[in-house]
Structures are given as structure tokens and as C-alpha cells.
Design an enzyme around this catalytic site. Structure first.
Site, PDB file in Angstrom:
ATOM      1  N   ASP A  34     -11.518  -0.865  -0.042  1.00 44.06           N
ATOM      2  CA  ASP A  34     -11.552   0.221  -1.027  1.00 44.06           C
ATOM      3  C   ASP A  34     -12.254   1.441  -0.416  1.00 44.06           C
ATOM      4  OD1 ASP A  34     -11.361   1.635  -3.437  1.00 44.06           O
ATOM      5  OD2 ASP A  34     -12.007  -0.054  -4.655  1.00 44.06           O
TER       6      ASP A  34
ATOM      7  N   HIS B 135     -15.253  -4.418 -11.494  1.00 47.15           N
ATOM      8  CA  HIS B 135     -15.030  -3.516 -10.349  1.00 47.15           C
ATOM      9  C   HIS B 135     -15.231  -2.087 -10.849  1.00 47.15           C
ATOM     10  CE1 HIS B 135     -12.571  -2.476  -6.606  1.00 47.15           C
ATOM     11  NE2 HIS B 135     -12.431  -1.364  -7.302  1.00 47.15           N
TER      12      HIS B 135
ATOM     13  N   HIS C  31     -16.165   1.913 -10.275  1.00 44.35           N
ATOM     14  CA  HIS C  31     -16.386   3.120  -9.470  1.00 44.35           C
ATOM     15  C   HIS C  31     -17.472   3.904 -10.210  1.00 44.35           C
ATOM     16  CE1 HIS C  31     -13.142   2.738  -6.419  1.00 44.35           C
ATOM     17  NE2 HIS C  31     -12.745   1.823  -7.291  1.00 44.35           N
TER      18      HIS C  31
ATOM     19  N   CYS D  67      -9.570   5.844  -4.691  1.00 43.10           N
ATOM     20  CA  CYS D  67      -8.163   5.476  -4.595  1.00 43.10           C
ATOM     21  C   CYS D  67      -7.365   6.718  -4.250  1.00 43.10           C
ATOM     22  CB  CYS D  67      -7.671   4.863  -5.902  1.00 43.10           C
ATOM     23  SG  CYS D  67      -5.928   4.419  -5.810  1.00 43.10           S
TER      24      CYS D  67
ATOM     25  N   ASN E 266     -17.183   3.334  -5.049  1.00 43.43           N
ATOM     26  CA  ASN E 266     -17.507   2.140  -5.839  1.00 43.43           C
ATOM     27  C   ASN E 266     -19.009   2.046  -6.071  1.00 43.43           C
ATOM     28  OD1 ASN E 266     -14.925   1.392  -4.235  1.00 43.43           O
ATOM     29  ND2 ASN E 266     -15.093  -0.244  -5.755  1.00 43.43           N
TER      30      ASN E 266
HETATM   31  P1  HMG Z   1       8.272   1.570  -2.178  1.00 48.56           P
HETATM   32  O1  HMG Z   1       8.466   2.797  -1.360  1.00 48.56           O
HETATM   33  O2  HMG Z   1       8.820   1.553  -3.575  1.00 48.56           O
HETATM   34  O3  HMG Z   1       8.751   0.298  -1.373  1.00 48.56           O
HETATM   35  O4  HMG Z   1       6.703   1.317  -2.266  1.00 48.56           O
HETATM   36  P2  HMG Z   1      10.170  -0.420  -1.327  1.00 48.56           P
HETATM   37  O5  HMG Z   1       9.985  -1.805  -1.855  1.00 48.56           O
HETATM   38  O6  HMG Z   1      11.213   0.458  -1.952  1.00 48.56           O
HETATM   39  O7  HMG Z   1      10.457  -0.485   0.239  1.00 48.56           O
HETATM   40  C1  HMG Z   1      10.663   0.684   1.020  1.00 48.56           C
HETATM   41  C2  HMG Z   1      10.422   0.362   2.477  1.00 48.56           C
HETATM   42  O8  HMG Z   1       9.049   0.046   2.647  1.00 48.56           O
HETATM   43  C3  HMG Z   1      11.199  -0.841   3.016  1.00 48.56           C
HETATM   44  O9  HMG Z   1      11.486  -0.599   4.394  1.00 48.56           O
HETATM   45  C4  HMG Z   1      10.196  -1.956   2.928  1.00 48.56           C
HETATM   46  O10 HMG Z   1      10.396  -2.999   3.858  1.00 48.56           O
HETATM   47  C5  HMG Z   1       8.907  -1.215   3.260  1.00 48.56           C
HETATM   48  P3  HMG Z   1      12.955  -0.172   4.857  1.00 48.56           P
HETATM   49  O11 HMG Z   1      13.834  -1.301   4.371  1.00 48.56           O
HETATM   50  O12 HMG Z   1      13.221   1.111   4.159  1.00 48.56           O
HETATM   51  O13 HMG Z   1      12.797  -0.056   6.327  1.00 48.56           O
HETATM   52  N1  HMG Z   1       7.757  -1.897   2.660  1.00 48.56           N
HETATM   53  C6  HMG Z   1       6.659  -2.300   3.316  1.00 48.56           C
HETATM   54  N2  HMG Z   1       6.278  -2.203   4.608  1.00 48.56           N
HETATM   55  C7  HMG Z   1       5.097  -2.748   4.933  1.00 48.56           C
HETATM   56  N3  HMG Z   1       4.295  -3.382   4.071  1.00 48.56           N
HETATM   57  C8  HMG Z   1       4.627  -3.503   2.773  1.00 48.56           C
HETATM   58  C9  HMG Z   1       5.862  -2.935   2.360  1.00 48.56           C
HETATM   59  N4  HMG Z   1       6.474  -2.874   1.162  1.00 48.56           N
HETATM   60  C10 HMG Z   1       7.627  -2.244   1.355  1.00 48.56           C
HETATM   61  N5  HMG Z   1       3.829  -4.141   1.915  1.00 48.56           N
HETATM   62  C11 HMG Z   1       4.831  -0.174  -2.480  1.00 48.56           C
HETATM   63  C12 HMG Z   1       6.172   0.257  -3.063  1.00 48.56           C
HETATM   64  C13 HMG Z   1       4.205  -1.139  -3.451  1.00 48.56           C
HETATM   65  C14 HMG Z   1       5.081  -0.854  -1.145  1.00 48.56           C
HETATM   66  C15 HMG Z   1       3.946   1.098  -2.289  1.00 48.56           C
HETATM   67  O14 HMG Z   1       3.875   1.770  -3.488  1.00 48.56           O
HETATM   68  C16 HMG Z   1       2.544   0.792  -1.796  1.00 48.56           C
HETATM   69  O15 HMG Z   1       2.343   0.353  -0.659  1.00 48.56           O
HETATM   70  N6  HMG Z   1       1.534   1.042  -2.651  1.00 48.56           N
HETATM   71  C17 HMG Z   1       0.128   0.734  -2.311  1.00 48.56           C
HETATM   72  C18 HMG Z   1      -0.796   1.825  -2.797  1.00 48.56           C
HETATM   73  C19 HMG Z   1      -2.225   1.410  -2.526  1.00 48.56           C
HETATM   74  O16 HMG Z   1      -2.515   0.687  -1.597  1.00 48.56           O
HETATM   75  N7  HMG Z   1      -3.157   1.928  -3.345  1.00 48.56           N
HETATM   76  C20 HMG Z   1      -4.570   1.641  -3.200  1.00 48.56           C
HETATM   77  C21 HMG Z   1      -4.924   0.246  -3.575  1.00 48.56           C
HETATM   78  S1  HMG Z   1      -5.091  -0.005  -5.328  1.00 48.56           S
HETATM   79  C22 HMG Z   1      -6.749   0.425  -5.678  1.00 48.56           C
HETATM   80  O17 HMG Z   1      -7.415   0.981  -4.844  1.00 48.56           O
HETATM   81  C23 HMG Z   1      -7.353   0.000  -6.976  1.00 48.56           C
HETATM   82  C24 HMG Z   1      -8.346  -1.166  -6.838  1.00 48.56           C
HETATM   83  O18 HMG Z   1      -9.432  -0.843  -5.985  1.00 48.56           O
HETATM   84  C25 HMG Z   1      -8.898  -1.561  -8.224  1.00 48.56           C
HETATM   85  C26 HMG Z   1      -9.418  -0.355  -9.026  1.00 48.56           C
HETATM   86  O19 HMG Z   1     -10.289   0.386  -8.523  1.00 48.56           O
HETATM   87  O20 HMG Z   1      -8.917  -0.211 -10.149  1.00 48.56           O
HETATM   88  C27 HMG Z   1      -7.656  -2.418  -6.272  1.00 48.56           C
HETATM   89 MG    MG Z   2     -11.175   0.332  -6.556  1.00 47.69          MG
END
Ligand code: HMG
Ligand code: MG
Length: 293
Positions: A10, A202, A204, A235, A244
């Protein structure tokens, strides 16, 4: 009492600079050496969405984790679980949104469709014997939608438990919660059959309420608290999110309450001081500021 350290994930996902993989590995090694036994190390999300953590596989390949240390990683979908399994991960966390807007911004999905992404991901993980944690984000407020109905949060969380998540981490993604809301949400989960033994918190710290919220959750019986060394965090898909709850600030409180954690505060402060130098900015933790100077 479990401290679930999220600094390497995070914390570093939100830095504008990309931290060198060797520095990340050193950070994780030092956190473990300070006595933290659960450290969320990185994310197997799309590398274009979070370039800061695009080196997840390389990072894990270079880590030599001592026995008994839990090192969960964030995984959103089936591509993510494939990559995590290849890297030898034994524990993952999926992350759901409690709101429609954040589901779109963070997962390119909808409130309902996110479950179509999580279901096969969790099934695969459980089939491989992995433990799966579920996060719910925007539990107490959303920057685009404002107040979030408590029923909506509980519905999302209960679905994650039904899918097989052993633990639910209730995320105050933008740090707006106050203690009354925390008590009400924990009670609402209890009424829906998800007891405190399954809940983690969790927070922030945007509005300076993280410690008060944590103490409230502890009094309600929660025993797992997420925190981030030095108060790093945020985020990239919720700009109003700041760091956090700082692990050092949490430790100071727990020490004062006589709660044993096995974590060496001095070593942790020194680690966060070192990390702050690497990042070129002072630590947000009040305890680091008080003790490091
Ligand atoms: P998308 O663009 O809709 O993905 O993203 P897709 O399923 O349409 O796929 C598109 C392309 O991406 C494909 O490749 C997939 O293979 C590839 P292509 O066929 O075009 O060559 N792909 C990937 N490659 C590597 N690793 C993967 C992956 N998935 C698809 N995992 C997706 C949808 C969910 C992947 C995207 O939106 C994403 O990665 N989001 C993550 C955002 C994130 O990490 N945010 C921060 C974390 S959450 C947070 O911090 C909150 C938390 O702390 C709690 C709180 O505080 O509340 C946890
Ligand atoms: Mg968080």
C-alpha cells in the site's frame, strides 16, 4: 493481536517515484527483522495500472523469507493468480469495492461484475491450498459518491466471505471514518453473521482518526490491524487517500495498553527513517518523528 504490515504494497504503490527492487527487498527484510511476521509484499495487478509494483515477480524471486513469515500479495483476477502461483505465493488478498464508482476506477468493473472476476480467482487459489483475504474498499465514504450505505458494504463483504475469504479487511480507503461509524459497521457485520474473529481493520489517516478508529475496533474485539511502516500509503485510483495508519504509531498505543506484539519499535523507527531517506521525504508517522530526531 496480529499486525498486518502493508507498507511495501500500500505504501510503495502510491509513491510517484518507482523504488528500486533492491530497496524494496531491503525494506521487507528490515520489517521482518524488526519482528513483523505478516508483510504484504507487492501486487500482481496490471503493471500499467500500478507501474510502481510491476517488478512483483523479480522482487519475490530475490526474497529469502524466514520460516513462519506470512507474505501475502494483492491479486485482482485470474491472470494475477497465475502470476502469483508462478512466483510461489502461498497467500493472496483480493480487493473489492463497496461502491460503483471505485469499482470502475480501480478495477475497470462494476459492483456486480467484480465478483465474476473474483469467483474463479478465489476458486483457483483455494484449490491450490492458498489462504485468501478479502478487502472491502470505501467502507466509510467515497470521494465521488459521498456516504456509503452500510448495507451495501456488508453485502459486498458477506459475498467475499461466501466465496471463501478467511478474513475481511474493512478499508477506509480515503481516511474519513470516525469511531461511531467503525462501531456501527462491525455491529452490522456481526448481525449479518460475520463475527469480529473474521474482521481486520485498514485505516488511512487523512483526517487523523486512524488511531482512534483502531482503538474502537480493538474494543469491539477485532484482533487484526493493518498498518504501514512510517505511515506510507494511499491509492493511486483515489487521489484523496493519504497514508495508512503508521505501524510505529500503532505499536506505541499497543505498548501503552500492555499488548505484546514482539515487534522492536526502535528497529522499526530506524527502518522507516532509512526508507524516508530513500524516498527523499520525511516520515508521516508521529512516533517516527518523535523518536528519530
Ligand atoms: P483491465 O484493463 O480491465 O484488464 O484491468 P483486462 O482483464 O481487460 O485485460 C487487459 C489486458 O491486461 C490483457 O492483456 C490481460 O492479460 C492483462 P492482453 O490480452 O491485452 O495482452 N492483464 C494483466 N496483466 C498482468 N497482471 C494482471 C492482469 N490482468 C489483466 N493481473 C484490472 C482490470 C483488474 C487488471 C486492473 O483494473 C488493475 O490491475 N487494477 C488494480 C488497481 C490497483 O492495484 N489499485 C490499488 C490496490 S487497491 C487499494 O489500494 C485499496 C486497499 O489498500 C484497501 C483500502 O485502502 O481500501 C487494498
Ligand atoms: Mg489501503
Amino acid at each position: 493481536m496480529t499486525i498486518y504490515e502493508v507498507g511495501p504494497r500500500d505504501g510503495l504503490q502510491n509513491e510517484s517515484a518507482i523504488v528500486d527492487v533492491a530497496v524494496k527487498a531491503e525494506f521487507i527484510r528490515r520489517l521482518i527483522d524488526a519482528g513483523l511476521s505478516t508483510v504484504e509484499t507487492t501486487s500482481f495487478v496490471h503493471p500499467k495500472w500500478v507501474p510502481q509494483l510491476a517488478d512483483a515477480a523479480e522482487l519475490l524471486a530475490g526474497l529469502d523469507l524466514p520460516a513462519g513469515v506470512r507474505a501475502p500479495v494483492l491479486v485482482p483476477n485470474e491472470r494475477g493468480i497465475d502470476r502469483a502461483l508462478e512466483a510461489g505465493v502461498r497467500e493472496i488478498a483480493i480487493f473489492a469495492s463497496a461502491t460503483e464508482t471505485f469499482a470502475a476506477k480501480n478495477l475497470n468493473s462494476t459492483l456486480d461484475d467484480q465478483f465474476a472476476m473474483f469467483t474463479p480467482t478465489v476458486q483457483r487459489a483455494l484449490g491450490e491450498g492458498l489462504a485468501v483475504r478479502g478487502y472491502v474498499s470505501m467502507c466509510y465514504g467515497d470521494p465521488w459518491e459521498g456516504d456509503v450505505p452500510i448495507d451495501q458494504v456488508v453485502k459486498v463483504g458477506a459475498r467475499l466471505v461466501e466465496l471463501g475469504c478467511h478474513e475481511l479487511s474493512l478499508g477506509d480507503t480515503i481516511g474519513v471514518a470516525t469511531p461511531g461509524q467503525v462501531r456501527a459497521l462491525i455491529a452490522a457485520f456481526g448481525a449479518a453473521g460475520v463475527g469480529v474473529e473474521k474482521l481486520a481493520v485498514h485505516f488511512h489517516d487523512t483526517y487523523g482518526q486512524a488511531l482512534a478508529n483502531t482503538l474502537t475496533a480493538l474494543r469491539e474485539g477485532v484482533t487484526t490491524v493493518d498498518s504501514s511502516a512510517g505511515g506510507l500509503g494511499g491509492c493511486p485510483y483515489a487521489e484523496s487517500a493519504t497514508g495508512n495508519l503508521a505501524t510505529e504509531d500503532l505499536l506505541w498505543q499497543l505498548d501503552g495498553l500492555g499488548i505484546e506484539t514482539g515487534v522492536d519499535l526502535e528497529k522499526l523507527v530506524s527502518t522507516s527513517g532509512w526508507m524516508a531517506t530513500q524516498l527523499g521525504k520525511p516520515s508521516a508517522s508521529r512516533v517516527v518523528q518523535a523518536l528519530a530526531g
